[in-house]
Design a protein around this motif. Structure first.
Motif, mmCIF file in Angstrom:
data_model
loop_
_atom_site.group_PDB
_atom_site.id
_atom_site.type_symbol
_atom_site.label_atom_id
_atom_site.label_comp_id
_atom_site.label_asym_id
_atom_site.label_seq_id
_atom_site.Cartn_x
_atom_site.Cartn_y
_atom_site.Cartn_z
ATOM 1 N N ASN A 1 -0.298 0.014 5.573
ATOM 2 C CA ASN A 1 -0.231 1.288 6.310
ATOM 3 C C ASN A 1 -0.737 1.133 7.739
ATOM 4 O O ASN A 1 -0.221 1.741 8.667
ATOM 5 C CB ASN A 1 -1.078 2.353 5.604
ATOM 6 N N TYR B 1 4.711 -8.283 -2.666
ATOM 7 C CA TYR B 1 3.273 -8.018 -2.754
ATOM 8 C C TYR B 1 2.518 -8.854 -1.724
ATOM 9 O O TYR B 1 2.681 -10.067 -1.657
ATOM 10 C CB TYR B 1 2.814 -8.364 -4.180
ATOM 11 N N CYS C 1 7.753 -3.957 -0.710
ATOM 12 C CA CYS C 1 6.301 -3.863 -0.591
ATOM 13 C C CYS C 1 5.863 -2.750 -1.522
ATOM 14 O O CYS C 1 6.688 -2.051 -2.086
ATOM 15 C CB CYS C 1 5.826 -3.608 0.849
ATOM 16 N N CYS D 1 -1.980 -2.731 1.744
ATOM 17 C CA CYS D 1 -0.842 -1.801 1.657
ATOM 18 C C CYS D 1 0.037 -1.839 2.895
ATOM 19 O O CYS D 1 1.200 -1.465 2.846
ATOM 20 C CB CYS D 1 -1.340 -0.383 1.420
ATOM 21 N N ASN E 1 4.783 0.067 -0.987
ATOM 22 C CA ASN E 1 5.172 1.442 -0.634
ATOM 23 C C ASN E 1 6.305 1.903 -1.536
ATOM 24 O O ASN E 1 6.538 3.095 -1.701
ATOM 25 C CB ASN E 1 5.617 1.537 0.821
#
Ligand code: SF4
Ligand code: SF4
Length: 381
Positions: free
Chosen positions: A263, A206, A189, A261, A191
């Motif tokens: 998160n 992605y 990913c 993302c 990150n």
């Protein structure tokens, strides 16, 4: 003297202290010849793919055989590595940062028996357990991240994608036919635990869709303020939602602001963003850490999106092969992929690699740091 029954001396709390916190000092594990010659090494050479010699000013030599390893190893495989180290290398062995295993011996006559032993060991299906290579101007071992086996936010698998790419490029792990080394890295990913931002070729998982919201459980599973605070683009705000006629506390995501993302999912399991159609792979190229020829550079996106084609990801493997072969045919000696692309021009890079250039590949990100940070490790006085 104040002893308690276990023998612990309260006046000397550090005496005979045994702890398992943290690793032992690495100097305890040096092979004797390395310990003896520390700071005295004159030069090293690659004798053949996978075999190095380091020569000391004392006249001592260390021969290293590098074999490809994998990131996730079985206990039985590690036991076999230890058995080989006991048999040939007085029990010493080392792992490199790219998941290779290195066996070191202190004289040339020990090299051939060790190499033969390594090459003779095969898995039941016939593949090498310990392929020798990964040095110099060849394909180095791929470093990668956790993938579906172990992490919660991957957009693709790590071990699977790396396996299929290395299956295709395996011959070049044991050869040195390229102008310079080709480092391939993989992060599942953005990150990017896998340092794909600075690799010759990078495979990046992605996401393309914002998180799904499980309103029914969100407030029960998550601390809503933490989920909101986790979003780097401030796309999440608190909201009240009607679930089966009852008002519950939840969140709303501004989809225009979301950059996928993940998160928020790290903070809140009720905001998953894994998606069969949304998830896939981006390929990047041209990054490097080295100062040679040109400054270190970030990898650039060269393939905007490839779907997850499990279990062998054929489109990804084909695109990577195209980049590798075009580079092998066109680059000058010592040029890395990024050096080559900059010399011929990125437009030509896309032509040579038979990759389509689309508007998705144009990087229009401008950050204040662009003007304030020094962006290279090359210093000129
Ligand atoms: Fe998890 Fe992302 Fe790291 Fe992969 S790159 S292991 S998905 S955090
Ligand atoms: Fe924000 Fe990232 Fe979650 Fe999108 S995926 S809402 S950008 S934290």
């Amino acid at each position: 003297m104040a002893f308690i029954s276990s023998g612990y001396n309260t006046e000397k709390p550090m005496e005979n202290r045994i702890t398992d916190i943290g690793p032992r000092n690495f100097e305890e594990f040096y092979p004797p010849v390395i310990k003896k010659n520390k700071g005295k090494w004159l030069y090293h050479e690659i004798l053949e793919p996978g075999v190095l010699v380091h020569v000391s000013e004392t006249g001592d030599e260390v021969y290293t055989i590098r074999v490809g390893g994998c990131r996730l190893m079985s206990v039985s495989h590690i036991r076999e590595i230890c058995e080989i180290a006991d048999k040939h290398c007085d029990g010493y062995v080392r792992w490199t940062t790219r998941n290779n295993v290195e066996f070191m011996v202190d004289s040339k006559d020990k090299v051939e028996p060790l190499k033969k032993d390594l090459e003779s060991r095969k898995f039941d299906a016939g593949s090498y357990k310990f392929p020798v290579g990964g040095t110099g101007a060849g394909i180095t071992n791929i470093i990668h991240t956790q993938g579906w086996i172990h992490c919660h936010t991957p957009a693709t698998d790590a071990s699977g994608t790396v396996k299929v790419v290395m299956d295709d490029l395996f011959e070049d792990f044991g050869k040195m036919r390229f102008p310079a080394q080709v480092r391939i890295s993989m992060a599942c990913c953005l990150n990017m635990c896998g340092a794909v931002h600075c690799s010759d070729i990078a495979i990046l998982g992605y996401h393309r869709k914002p998180p799904m919201l499980d309103h029914e459980y969100l407030d029960k599973m998550c601390e809503i303020p933490l989920a909101i605070a986790a979003c780097p683009t401030a796309a999440i705000k608190p909201s009240k939602v009607d679930v089966k006629g009852k008002e519950v506390k939840s969140v709303a995501v501004n989809q225009e602001r979301c950059m996928f993302c993940g998160n928020c999912y790290t903070m809140c399991p009720s905001m998953p963003l894994a998606d069969k159609e949304g998830d896939g792979i981006v390929l990047m190229a041209g990054g490097k850490v080295s100062n040679r020829i040109s400054n270190p550079k970030f990898s650039k996106v060269v393939v905007g999106f490839l779907p997850n084609e499990m279990p062998r990801w054929p489109s990804m493997v084909k695109s990577i092969r195209q980049i590798v072969e075009a580079y092998a045919a066109g680059a000058n000696k010592y040029e890395r992929i990024g050096d080559w692309a900059e010399r011929i021009g990125w437009e030509r890079f896309f032509e040579k690699c038979q990759l389509e250039f689309t508007h998705h590949l144009i990087d229009d990100f401008r950050d204040p740091a662009y003007y304030t940070w020094r962006q290279t490790t090359n210093f000129k006085f």
